[in-house]
Design a protein around this motif. Structure first.
Motif, PDB file in Angstrom:
ATOM      1  N   UNK A   1      -2.751  48.304  12.749  1.00 52.68           N
ATOM      2  CA  UNK A   1      -3.233  46.958  13.255  1.00 52.68           C
ATOM      3  C   UNK A   1      -2.595  46.570  14.634  1.00 52.68           C
ATOM      4  N   UNK A   2      -3.440  46.228  15.479  1.00 53.52           N
ATOM      5  CA  UNK A   2      -2.893  46.192  16.768  1.00 53.52           C
ATOM      6  C   UNK A   2      -1.710  47.070  17.309  1.00 53.52           C
ATOM      7  N   UNK A   3      -2.126  48.284  16.953  1.00 57.44           N
ATOM      8  CA  UNK A   3      -1.384  49.491  17.262  1.00 57.44           C
ATOM      9  C   UNK A   3       0.121  49.592  16.556  1.00 57.44           C
ATOM     10  N   UNK A   4       0.091  48.678  15.716  1.00 59.81           N
ATOM     11  CA  UNK A   4       1.581  48.942  14.766  1.00 59.81           C
ATOM     12  C   UNK A   4       1.262  49.687  13.625  1.00 59.81           C
TER      13      UNK A   4
ATOM     14  N   UNK B   1      -9.958  45.355   5.383  1.00 57.11           N
ATOM     15  CA  UNK B   1     -10.327  45.981   6.843  1.00 57.11           C
ATOM     16  C   UNK B   1     -10.209  47.512   6.930  1.00 57.11           C
ATOM     17  N   UNK B   2      -9.057  47.801   6.357  1.00 57.34           N
ATOM     18  CA  UNK B   2      -8.606  49.189   6.784  1.00 57.34           C
ATOM     19  C   UNK B   2      -9.526  50.306   5.685  1.00 57.34           C
ATOM     20  N   UNK B   3      -9.789  49.730   4.562  1.00 57.22           N
ATOM     21  CA  UNK B   3     -10.569  50.591   3.733  1.00 57.22           C
ATOM     22  C   UNK B   3     -11.850  50.743   4.351  1.00 57.22           C
ATOM     23  N   UNK B   4     -12.712  49.848   4.740  1.00 56.05           N
ATOM     24  CA  UNK B   4     -13.633  49.712   5.588  1.00 56.05           C
ATOM     25  C   UNK B   4     -13.685  50.999   6.562  1.00 56.05           C
TER      26      UNK B   4
ATOM     27  N   UNK C   1      -7.217  44.374  16.182  1.00 54.12           N
ATOM     28  CA  UNK C   1      -7.612  45.705  16.226  1.00 54.12           C
ATOM     29  C   UNK C   1      -7.212  46.535  14.913  1.00 54.12           C
ATOM     30  N   UNK C   2      -8.240  47.383  14.349  1.00 56.46           N
ATOM     31  CA  UNK C   2      -7.797  48.172  13.413  1.00 56.46           C
ATOM     32  C   UNK C   2      -8.118  49.749  13.919  1.00 56.46           C
ATOM     33  N   UNK C   3      -7.214  50.576  13.983  1.00 53.20           N
ATOM     34  CA  UNK C   3      -7.405  51.997  14.340  1.00 53.20           C
ATOM     35  C   UNK C   3      -6.640  53.048  13.498  1.00 53.20           C
ATOM     36  N   UNK C   4      -7.294  54.113  13.823  1.00 49.92           N
ATOM     37  CA  UNK C   4      -6.607  55.406  13.109  1.00 49.92           C
ATOM     38  C   UNK C   4      -6.190  56.529  14.136  1.00 49.92           C
ATOM     39  N   UNK C   5      -5.053  57.196  13.993  1.00 45.65           N
ATOM     40  CA  UNK C   5      -4.518  58.103  14.721  1.00 45.65           C
ATOM     41  C   UNK C   5      -4.063  59.284  13.837  1.00 45.65           C
TER      42      UNK C   5
ATOM     43  N   UNK D   1     -11.568  49.658  16.404  1.00 37.14           N
ATOM     44  CA  UNK D   1     -12.575  48.763  16.389  1.00 37.14           C
ATOM     45  C   UNK D   1     -11.872  47.418  16.230  1.00 37.14           C
ATOM     46  N   UNK D   2     -12.196  46.502  16.868  1.00 37.13           N
ATOM     47  CA  UNK D   2     -11.747  45.151  16.671  1.00 37.13           C
ATOM     48  C   UNK D   2     -12.455  44.351  15.533  1.00 37.13           C
ATOM     49  N   UNK D   3     -11.573  44.248  14.691  1.00 37.59           N
ATOM     50  CA  UNK D   3     -11.954  43.198  13.389  1.00 37.59           C
ATOM     51  C   UNK D   3     -12.023  41.871  13.374  1.00 37.59           C
ATOM     52  N   UNK D   4     -13.305  41.312  13.559  1.00 37.33           N
ATOM     53  CA  UNK D   4     -13.833  39.956  14.000  1.00 37.33           C
ATOM     54  C   UNK D   4     -12.905  38.974  12.914  1.00 37.33           C
TER      55      UNK D   4
END
Length: 332
Positions: free
Chosen positions: A215-218, A263-266, A158-162, A150-153
């Motif tokens: 964050x932004x794929x990092x 951001x990441x906890x949400x 970007x915040x992502x989980x893999x 999801x893009x965090x406005x």
């Protein structure tokens, strides 16, 4: 109402939303395609020339734009000449008398493009016995790869989980665990061989899903999402069959701070609640003296239920309910 004043909002599939809003009307574009035009009547939005077949996509994207741009907005009032019944059945639209609304608390429970992998939602229930003697639902196979994006406005990122990949992530996991700050709370210092065994055991355990936060794929963080019914936390509270628990580690120093935690906890909480609608609570058990983490969690809607003694630590039981999260979350 606070606003992020966005001009563009990226979608996880690579497309972008953009808008023109002069206060009297709103025009929404998806990439270069005109998606929707709406006239404002006070708090009411009146979409113009919106075909029934286009309602699902257009109204979902309109809601996403409005709720991301105004994180405190709780509902969106609409006037439509015709309504696709499927939108009422899905929960995207709510009808009460002549009034049509999109509710923020319902909208964020729709997986949309945020859920990026298979979920547990459709997995049937069969009770099985755990080695501990507790009955619990059989768990679905674990996903592999990206599970949430999801893009965090608020952050403009970007915040992502893999899911964790040992070959890709072992060295950074080892570096993170051997930092003094992390070791003070996790107490899992060691060499690569120790950490390879540690992670392999978790990957083989149907109870636990190891995740990497980006964050932004990092990559910047490591999480363990676990089914609480099969976990050692179960005897310490009235655990439900689909409660999930989380362990959390931010490894990169430049991604610390309250705004990043929000951001990441949400995102982590959102993912787990989307993954299975039967999950009503997310729990965590940070060390009772980890006041900073407890404070961060409370700021995002978790409450401290009590303190209790694990064999290895004095812990605080932190709980987030589905109801509270979707009523109060500041997803943007």
């Amino acid at each position: 109402m606070s606003s992020n004043n966005m001009t563009r909002l990226p979608l996880p599939d690579g497309r972008q939303l953009s808008t023109r809003d002069d206060g009297a009307s709103l025009a929404l574009h998806l990439d270069e395609r005109a998606l929707l035009r709406a006239r404002r009547q006070g708090e009411l939005l009146v979409p113009l020339e919106l075909a029934l077949a286009d309602q699902a996509e257009a109204l979902w994207l309109l809601a996403y734009w409005c709720f991301a741009n105004e994180p405190q907005r709780q509902s969106l009032a609409l006037q439509l000449e015709q309504v696709d019944p499927a939108l009422l059945n899905s929960g995207l639209l709510v009808a009460e008398g002549d009034e049509l609304r999109i509710e923020r608390a319902l909208f964020w429970q729709l997986p949309g493009p945020f859920l990026r992998n298979v979920s547990h939602a459709g997995y049937p229930q069969q009770m099985v016995m755990h080695a501990s003697g507790r009955r619990h639902p059989r768990r679905a196979p674990k996903p592999v790869g990206e599970v949430y994006r999801r893009f965090d406005a608020n952050l403009g990122a970007w915040i992502s989980l893999r899911t964790l990949d040992i070959e890709e992530d072992l060295a950074r996991f080892n570096r993170w665990q051997n930092s003094a700050r992390v070791a003070a709370f996790w107490q899992e210092e060691g060499d690569l061989d120790k950490h390879r065994r540690y992670l392999q055991e978790l990957l083989d355990d149907p109870r636990v899903l190891p995740l990497i936060g980006c964050f932004d794929d990092q990559p910047f963080a490591y999480y363990e999402a676990y089914w609480a019914k099969e976990d050692r936390i179960a005897p310490f509270y009235a655990v439900d069959d689909y409660d999930r628990g989380i362990h959390m580690l931010v490894g990169e120093e430049n991604h610390r701070g309250p705004h990043k935690v929000a951001s990441w906890l949400n995102a982590l909480t959102h993912y787990l609640l989307l993954d299975d609608p039967r999950t009503q609570r997310i729990v965590a058990e940070p060390r009772a003296d980890n006041a900073r983490m407890i404070g961060h969690m409370q700021a995002q809607g978790y409450h401290k239920d009590k303190e209790f003694n694990f064999p290895h630590k004095r812990a605080a039981l932190m709980i987030q309910s589905r109801e509270v999260f979707f009523e109060r979350c500041s997803l943007a």
